[in-house]
Design an enzyme around this catalytic site. Structure first.
Site, PDB file in Angstrom:
ATOM      1  CE  LYS A  22       2.057  -9.372   9.747  1.00 53.78           C
ATOM      2  NZ  LYS A  22       2.961  -8.229   9.533  1.00 53.78           N
ATOM      3  CG  ASN A  23      -0.118  -6.209   8.412  1.00 56.03           C
ATOM      4  OD1 ASN A  23       0.706  -6.508   9.273  1.00 56.03           O
ATOM      5  ND2 ASN A  23       0.122  -6.318   7.118  1.00 56.03           N
ATOM      6  CB  CYS A 125      12.904  -3.753   6.510  1.00 50.16           C
ATOM      7  SG  CYS A 125      11.539  -3.642   5.386  1.00 50.16           S
ATOM      8  NE  ARG A 130       8.017  -1.278   4.900  1.00 48.49           N
ATOM      9  CZ  ARG A 130       7.462  -2.208   5.658  1.00 48.49           C
ATOM     10  NH1 ARG A 130       8.133  -3.275   5.971  1.00 48.49           N
ATOM     11  NH2 ARG A 130       6.237  -2.065   6.104  1.00 48.49           N
ATOM     12  N   PRO A 131      10.715   4.681   4.199  1.00 47.96           N
ATOM     13  CG  PRO A 131      10.632   6.539   2.791  1.00 47.96           C
ATOM     14  CD  PRO A 131      10.728   5.030   2.786  1.00 47.96           C
ATOM     15  CB  VAL A 132       8.135   7.008   8.931  1.00 46.24           C
ATOM     16  CG1 VAL A 132       8.002   5.503   9.081  1.00 46.24           C
ATOM     17  CG2 VAL A 132       9.353   7.511   9.692  1.00 46.24           C
ATOM     18  CG  ASP A 133       8.908  10.595   3.554  1.00 51.73           C
ATOM     19  OD1 ASP A 133       8.614   9.380   3.660  1.00 51.73           O
ATOM     20  OD2 ASP A 133       8.838  11.205   2.473  1.00 51.73           O
ATOM     21  CG  ASP A 315       1.458  -7.478   2.721  1.00 51.36           C
ATOM     22  OD1 ASP A 315       2.558  -7.055   2.352  1.00 51.36           O
ATOM     23  OD2 ASP A 315       0.824  -6.985   3.682  1.00 51.36           O
ATOM     24  NE  ARG A 407       8.243  -9.877  12.062  1.00 50.70           N
ATOM     25  CZ  ARG A 407       8.766  -8.773  11.592  1.00 50.70           C
ATOM     26  NH1 ARG A 407       9.925  -8.799  10.988  1.00 50.70           N
ATOM     27  NH2 ARG A 407       8.147  -7.613  11.720  1.00 50.70           N
TER      28      ARG A 407
HETATM   29  C1  EPZ Z   1       1.774  -1.887   5.675  1.00 51.06           C
HETATM   30  O1  EPZ Z   1       3.111  -1.388   5.781  1.00 51.06           O
HETATM   31  C2  EPZ Z   1       1.817  -3.358   6.057  1.00 51.06           C
HETATM   32  N1  EPZ Z   1       2.332  -3.479   7.419  1.00 51.06           N
HETATM   33  C3  EPZ Z   1       2.702  -4.122   5.074  1.00 51.06           C
HETATM   34  O2  EPZ Z   1       2.630  -5.503   5.401  1.00 51.06           O
HETATM   35  C4  EPZ Z   1       2.158  -3.910   3.646  1.00 51.06           C
HETATM   36  O3  EPZ Z   1       3.019  -4.543   2.737  1.00 51.06           O
HETATM   37  C5  EPZ Z   1       2.053  -2.420   3.339  1.00 51.06           C
HETATM   38  O4  EPZ Z   1       1.263  -1.748   4.354  1.00 51.06           O
HETATM   39  C6  EPZ Z   1       1.426  -2.132   1.982  1.00 51.06           C
HETATM   40  O5  EPZ Z   1       0.155  -2.707   1.923  1.00 51.06           O
HETATM   41  C7  EPZ Z   1       1.515  -3.281   8.441  1.00 51.06           C
HETATM   42  O6  EPZ Z   1       0.343  -2.989   8.301  1.00 51.06           O
HETATM   43  C8  EPZ Z   1       2.078  -3.485   9.813  1.00 51.06           C
HETATM   44  P1  EPZ Z   1       2.932   1.862   3.505  1.00 51.06           P
HETATM   45  P2  EPZ Z   1       3.373   0.190   5.772  1.00 51.06           P
HETATM   46  O7  EPZ Z   1       3.193   3.011   4.424  1.00 51.06           O
HETATM   47  O8  EPZ Z   1       2.275   0.878   6.475  1.00 51.06           O
HETATM   48  C9  EPZ Z   1       6.258   4.292   1.016  1.00 51.06           C
HETATM   49  C10 EPZ Z   1       3.500  -7.693   5.782  1.00 51.06           C
HETATM   50  O9  EPZ Z   1       4.123  -8.537   5.096  1.00 51.06           O
HETATM   51  N2  EPZ Z   1       6.226   5.283   2.121  1.00 51.06           N
HETATM   52  O10 EPZ Z   1       1.595   1.722   2.893  1.00 51.06           O
HETATM   53  O11 EPZ Z   1       4.759   0.382   6.279  1.00 51.06           O
HETATM   54  C11 EPZ Z   1       6.837   2.953   1.465  1.00 51.06           C
HETATM   55  O12 EPZ Z   1       8.247   2.961   1.472  1.00 51.06           O
HETATM   56  C12 EPZ Z   1       3.857  -6.212   5.751  1.00 51.06           C
HETATM   57  O13 EPZ Z   1       2.582  -8.010   6.558  1.00 51.06           O
HETATM   58  C13 EPZ Z   1       6.998   6.431   2.049  1.00 51.06           C
HETATM   59  O14 EPZ Z   1       7.720   6.650   1.076  1.00 51.06           O
HETATM   60  O15 EPZ Z   1       3.335   0.491   4.224  1.00 51.06           O
HETATM   61  C14 EPZ Z   1       6.218   2.009   0.478  1.00 51.06           C
HETATM   62  O16 EPZ Z   1       6.965   2.010  -0.702  1.00 51.06           O
HETATM   63  C15 EPZ Z   1       5.101  -5.907   4.987  1.00 51.06           C
HETATM   64  N3  EPZ Z   1       6.955   7.316   3.088  1.00 51.06           N
HETATM   65  C16 EPZ Z   1       4.839   2.625   0.213  1.00 51.06           C
HETATM   66  O17 EPZ Z   1       4.942   3.989   0.621  1.00 51.06           O
HETATM   67  C17 EPZ Z   1       6.156   7.109   4.186  1.00 51.06           C
HETATM   68  O18 EPZ Z   1       6.169   7.966   5.106  1.00 51.06           O
HETATM   69  C18 EPZ Z   1       3.677   1.987   0.974  1.00 51.06           C
HETATM   70  O19 EPZ Z   1       4.024   1.908   2.347  1.00 51.06           O
HETATM   71  C19 EPZ Z   1       5.367   5.953   4.243  1.00 51.06           C
HETATM   72  C20 EPZ Z   1       5.409   5.052   3.187  1.00 51.06           C
END
Ligand code: EPZ
Length: 432
Positions: A22-23, A125, A130-133, A315, A407
């Protein structure tokens, strides 16, 4: 709303086909926005999140044709043609983004191809804020102007994005994916340091290579991308899902069963396999994938800490917690990726698990038998952990809010039932 009803206690025996990840698919699909030619993805799983991404891409103007089963293992793989001949709309609306955070992955490709994008800011969520900064700061370094307006990310660039040296202060899977796609069409070289090494990121990079991108360092923490002026179409097969594999591996272990996971990629699962073996399960390679058995084992607790790949995946944390709840002795499970990913704990405790949470760690004390109960969860992996607990529990478990499971797990009840689990989906009506 559908529910899943399980009568626990049957050791699973048989084989389970593993689908495409999926991811990985959720990052590969938006890559089609980078070219006007057709990107064909095979081994695509049939999941609600994939449909949500398809709907999002359709409203950007992507034409899609589903070519039936791709025939890979005859399991779940579908082949989908995605053609972004013309992008008619560069806005990703709130209504779709709020349903699925991975929608933010259209930002990098839209900006690189069209010079602008408007993407709803994903909110928090069930597992954290989960910010995107980090995505936004990195795109700014590449010359994008970014404003936050009325809940939307408004991004613009005059001409092409410019190559940059990006150092992510924290590993981000989505951030690395957005940047990889943006940098592939940028002017000059981009270096991404502290890049995510997750296999899903590597899968995206390999697909981009097939589309004509120039990327070095795939699978390492430093990605070096030489931007090109245009990318072309490709045919690419989605990597097998390591989290689906791990979840069914736990199903085999928690029921003290013996299951072959057909199509599994053992090489992507070192940390999970190590934990399963540390608890006493037997994990071996087979010609078709891997086998997990615990029919002759007494399982013991072991400690786990979630980390970016190649560490133990967040995960898989909820699923391992269900397993530890039935192993003998104590285990400490520490979550370092998300601040709020223990939502399954109170539900597991309703099934008789003994768990204490202290900050980011949970101490699990194994019990000889869980007991069935009505339960529900607020995210995908928490939901599957309750299904796993239900398979091992005495009596009946009913898992509500099955839409979370749908999902990320294709035909979960059919795959488990084929190995002898007593599990059924109850359709419809008032199940919240
Ligand atoms: C991906 O999410 C996966 N989703 C998640 O799977 C998975 O848990 C996660 O990576 C970690 O492995 C998809 O691939 C669609 P991150 P993602 O950016 O990309 C922080 C599932 O169950 N962060 O690696 O959103 C964030 O808050 C899902 O299938 C910032 O602070 O994860 C988190 O604490 C859930 N600022 C950490 O980094 C940012 O701009 C890792 O997040 C981006 C992230």
């Amino acid at each position: 709303m559908d529910r899943i009803r399980i009568i626990g206690g049957t050791p699973l025996k048989g084989s389970i086909p593993i689908g495409g990840a999926k991811n990985a698919a959720l990052a590969l699909m938006p890559a089609c926005l980078l070219t006007d030619q057709t990107l064909t993805l095979t081994n695509l799983p049939h999941l609600v999140d994939i449909t949500t991404m398809a709907n999002l891409l359709a409203q950007h103007g992507v034409g899609m044709a589903l070519n039936g089963d791709s025939g890979l293992g005859g399991a779940s793989g579908r082949a989908l043609d995605l053609t972004a001949a013309e992008i008619v709309n560069t806005t990703a609306p709130y209504d779709l983004v709020r349903r699925m955070r991975a929608s933010v992955l259209v930002l990098g490709p839209l900006l690189a191809r069209c010079g602008r994008a408007r993407v709803s800011l994903p909110g928090g969520c069930a597992i954290g804020t989960r910010p995107v900064d980090l995505h936004l700061k990195a795109l700014e370094q590449m010359g994008a102007r970014i404003d936050l307006q009325e809940g939307y990310i408004a991004a613009e660039v005059a001409g092409r994005l410019k190559g940059a040296h990006i150092i992510f202060p924290q590993v981000t899977v989505g951030g690395t994916e957005n940047l990889l796609m943006a940098a592939s069409l940028a002017e000059g070289e981009t270096v991404i340091a502290n890049a995510a090494r997750e296999p899903e990121v590597a899968d995206l990079a390999h697909c981009l290579l097939a589309m004509g991108a120039r990327i070095e360092g795939i699978g390492t923490g430093t990605l070096r991308i030489q931007g090109v002026e245009r990318l072309h179409g490709a045919v690419y097969s989605v990597v097998p899902d390591r989290i689906e594999t791990g979840s069914y591996a736990v199903a085999a272990a928690i029921t003290r069963g013996n299951v072959e996971l057909v199509g599994a990629r053992m090489d992507l699962m070192d940390s999970v396999i190590k934990v399963l073996r540390d608890c006493g399960a037997e994990v071996t390679a087979t010609e078709r994938g891997m086998r997990v058995r615990a029919d002759a084992a007494e399982l013991v607790g072991t400690d786990i800490m979630t980390e970016p790949y190649p560490g133990f995946p967040t995960d898989m944390q909820a699923q391992l917690m269900a397993l530890m709840a039935t192993a003998s002795g104590a285990s400490m499970i520490t979550e370092t990726i998300f601040e709020n990913r223990f939502m399954h704990v109170p539900e597991l405790m309703r099934m008789g698990a003994k768990i204490n949470v202290h900050g980011a760690s949970a101490i699990v004390r194994g019990v000889p038998r869980l007991s069935g109960a009505p339960v529900m969860a607020t995210d995908l992996r928490a939901s599957v952990s309750l299904v796993l607990a239900g398979l091992a529990a005495e009596g009946e478990t009913v898992v509500n809010r099955v839409y979370h499971l749908d999902r990320g797990y294709e035909r979960v009840e059919e795959k488990l039932a084929a190995c002898g689990a007593r599990i059924e989906r109850i359709k419809g009506e008032g199940a919240e």
